[in-house]
Design an enzyme around this catalytic site. Sequence first.
Site, mmCIF file in Angstrom:
data_model
loop_
_atom_site.group_PDB
_atom_site.id
_atom_site.type_symbol
_atom_site.label_atom_id
_atom_site.label_comp_id
_atom_site.label_asym_id
_atom_site.label_seq_id
_atom_site.Cartn_x
_atom_site.Cartn_y
_atom_site.Cartn_z
ATOM 1 N N PHE A 1 0.882 -1.167 0.000
ATOM 2 C CA PHE A 1 0.000 0.000 0.000
ATOM 3 C C PHE A 1 0.927 1.226 0.000
ATOM 4 C CE2 PHE A 1 -2.620 3.255 1.949
ATOM 5 C CZ PHE A 1 -3.841 3.066 1.335
ATOM 6 N N ASP B 1 2.662 -5.034 8.621
ATOM 7 C CA ASP B 1 1.444 -4.223 8.492
ATOM 8 C C ASP B 1 0.275 -5.212 8.441
ATOM 9 O OD1 ASP B 1 -0.773 -2.877 7.433
ATOM 10 O OD2 ASP B 1 0.467 -1.450 6.332
ATOM 11 N N TYR C 1 -10.272 0.277 11.206
ATOM 12 C CA TYR C 1 -11.542 0.622 10.540
ATOM 13 C C TYR C 1 -11.944 -0.382 9.464
ATOM 14 C CZ TYR C 1 -7.957 3.111 7.772
ATOM 15 O OH TYR C 1 -6.831 3.456 7.072
ATOM 16 N N LYS C 2 -11.169 -1.450 9.287
ATOM 17 C CA LYS C 2 -11.550 -2.455 8.285
ATOM 18 C C LYS C 2 -12.274 -3.596 9.018
ATOM 19 C CE LYS C 2 -7.417 -1.342 5.548
ATOM 20 N NZ LYS C 2 -7.921 -0.323 4.650
ATOM 21 N N ARG D 1 -12.475 -5.338 -6.251
ATOM 22 C CA ARG D 1 -12.149 -5.969 -4.956
ATOM 23 C C ARG D 1 -13.442 -6.273 -4.210
ATOM 24 N NH1 ARG D 1 -8.187 -3.096 -0.793
ATOM 25 N NH2 ARG D 1 -10.088 -1.875 -0.563
HETATM 26 C C1 PLP Z 1 -2.101 -1.961 4.107
HETATM 27 C C2 PLP Z 1 -2.344 -0.544 4.499
HETATM 28 N N1 PLP Z 1 -1.368 0.125 5.141
HETATM 29 C C3 PLP Z 1 -1.545 1.405 5.513
HETATM 30 C C4 PLP Z 1 -2.728 2.073 5.270
HETATM 31 C C5 PLP Z 1 -2.847 3.522 5.643
HETATM 32 O O1 PLP Z 1 -3.633 3.702 6.745
HETATM 33 P P1 PLP Z 1 -3.963 5.177 7.285
HETATM 34 O O2 PLP Z 1 -4.567 5.923 6.149
HETATM 35 O O3 PLP Z 1 -4.986 4.927 8.333
HETATM 36 O O4 PLP Z 1 -2.744 5.791 7.778
HETATM 37 C C6 PLP Z 1 -3.775 1.396 4.637
HETATM 38 C C7 PLP Z 1 -5.067 2.059 4.379
HETATM 39 O O5 PLP Z 1 -5.990 1.537 3.843
HETATM 40 C C8 PLP Z 1 -3.568 0.057 4.228
HETATM 41 O O6 PLP Z 1 -4.523 -0.638 3.594
#
Ligand code: PLP
Length: 400
Positions: free
Chosen positions: A132, A201, A226-227, A375
């Site tokens: 990500f 992560d 939040y997921k 997705r």
């Molecule tokens: C795998 C992953 N890492 C990091 C993040 C970033 O999270 P945040 O926007 O809450 O900092 C996300 C957001 O969807 C994500 O899916």
Amino acid sequence: MSELTVKAEKLDAGDELAAKRTEFVLDGPEGAVYLDGNSLGALPVAVPGRVADVVGRQWGEMRIRSWTESGWWTAPERIGDRIAPLVGAAAGQIVVGDSTSVNVFKALVGAVRLAQENDPGRDEILVDATTFPTDGYIAGSAARMTGCALRPVEPSEAPGALGERTAAVLLNHVDYRTGRLHDLPSLTAAVHAAGAYAVWDLCHSAGALPVGLDEHGVDLAVGCTYKYLNGGPGSPAYLYVRADLQDRFDSPLPGWNSHAEPFGMRSDYTPAEGAVRGRVGTPDILSMLALEAALEVWDGVTVEAVRAKSLALTDFFLECVGEYVPEGRVECLTPLPHEERGSQVALRCADAGPVMQRLIGRGVVGDFRHPDVLRFGFTPLYVGFADVERAARVLAEELG
Ligand SMILES: Cc1ncc(COP(=O)(O)O)c(C=O)c1O
């Protein structure tokens, strides 16, 4: 009734988690199928009342007394301990607060500092090349700050890229785009064998499948809430620092909340003991306590049961897609072996953007990832097998 509709009914009848659905608000357009809990989890029924109490009584009436009397001050560690069993961690190692992005920064710089403490020659950070984007951006900045080179690698190729120069490795447990589940135990072991530190992560795995942080000796980990943890839009993330590393964890964001004596108002910094060391500033209490209420849906639920249903849901979705969608119209990016699959299915087709628009218009809510990925996320606590069959049927109709 088609064969697959009958099968869906049978699967729903045998689903031990089916009753959990009533603990979520799933109103909206009639018959909507919500397959986007891997982006924003649905609202648990308990949350609005709790938020109203926190705002109206704790803030409105008790005001500043709530920092102590309503447990606001200790919420980051308390809620961390509530998340801990969901990711296979003993209490005292997780603190909730800040965004995932900010926690990636804390964890990665902290990991490099741990590595360089004993071996200043370790000057390389490996990062998941398919990550990500935020993790990649932050890893780049962390590398510049710590005098490291940044090396993007495919997670499966990380073992071959490890060496004496590796300080830390930042990997995703489940790939956000394809839904591929990476092998956390063996990759963590490889990182350790090279004398480096592993940062994971967990955004797309926590709440959907067993993680086993303690069991597999993970060093540091971060994740969002939040997921699959249904904490609400922008709910605070969490940071895990393994108990035996906490004394040496040197946060790049030391704040007054992580001070050993936060109310001493000292000009010199002495870090607190334990998970508290991962805190920074004043916690976001409204979001944090909404998350605490959301986590009550986990009462009486095991992650193993969630994983079993998640796999059954994605298996059934793939079966229905195979049956309904003309061959060759979509390409499945999600691995078929269970040990390589998270809780989502990603399908590639050239017109994915407009297809997803039409699906959402018909009450089948997934999402689109640039440039060509559909997705579909499966949250076992509130998605049923009839939902899955309907989603695949509507998808097939929209794909023509
Ligand atoms: C795998 C992953 N890492 C990091 C993040 C970033 O999270 P945040 O926007 O809450 O900092 C996300 C957001 O969807 C994500 O899916």
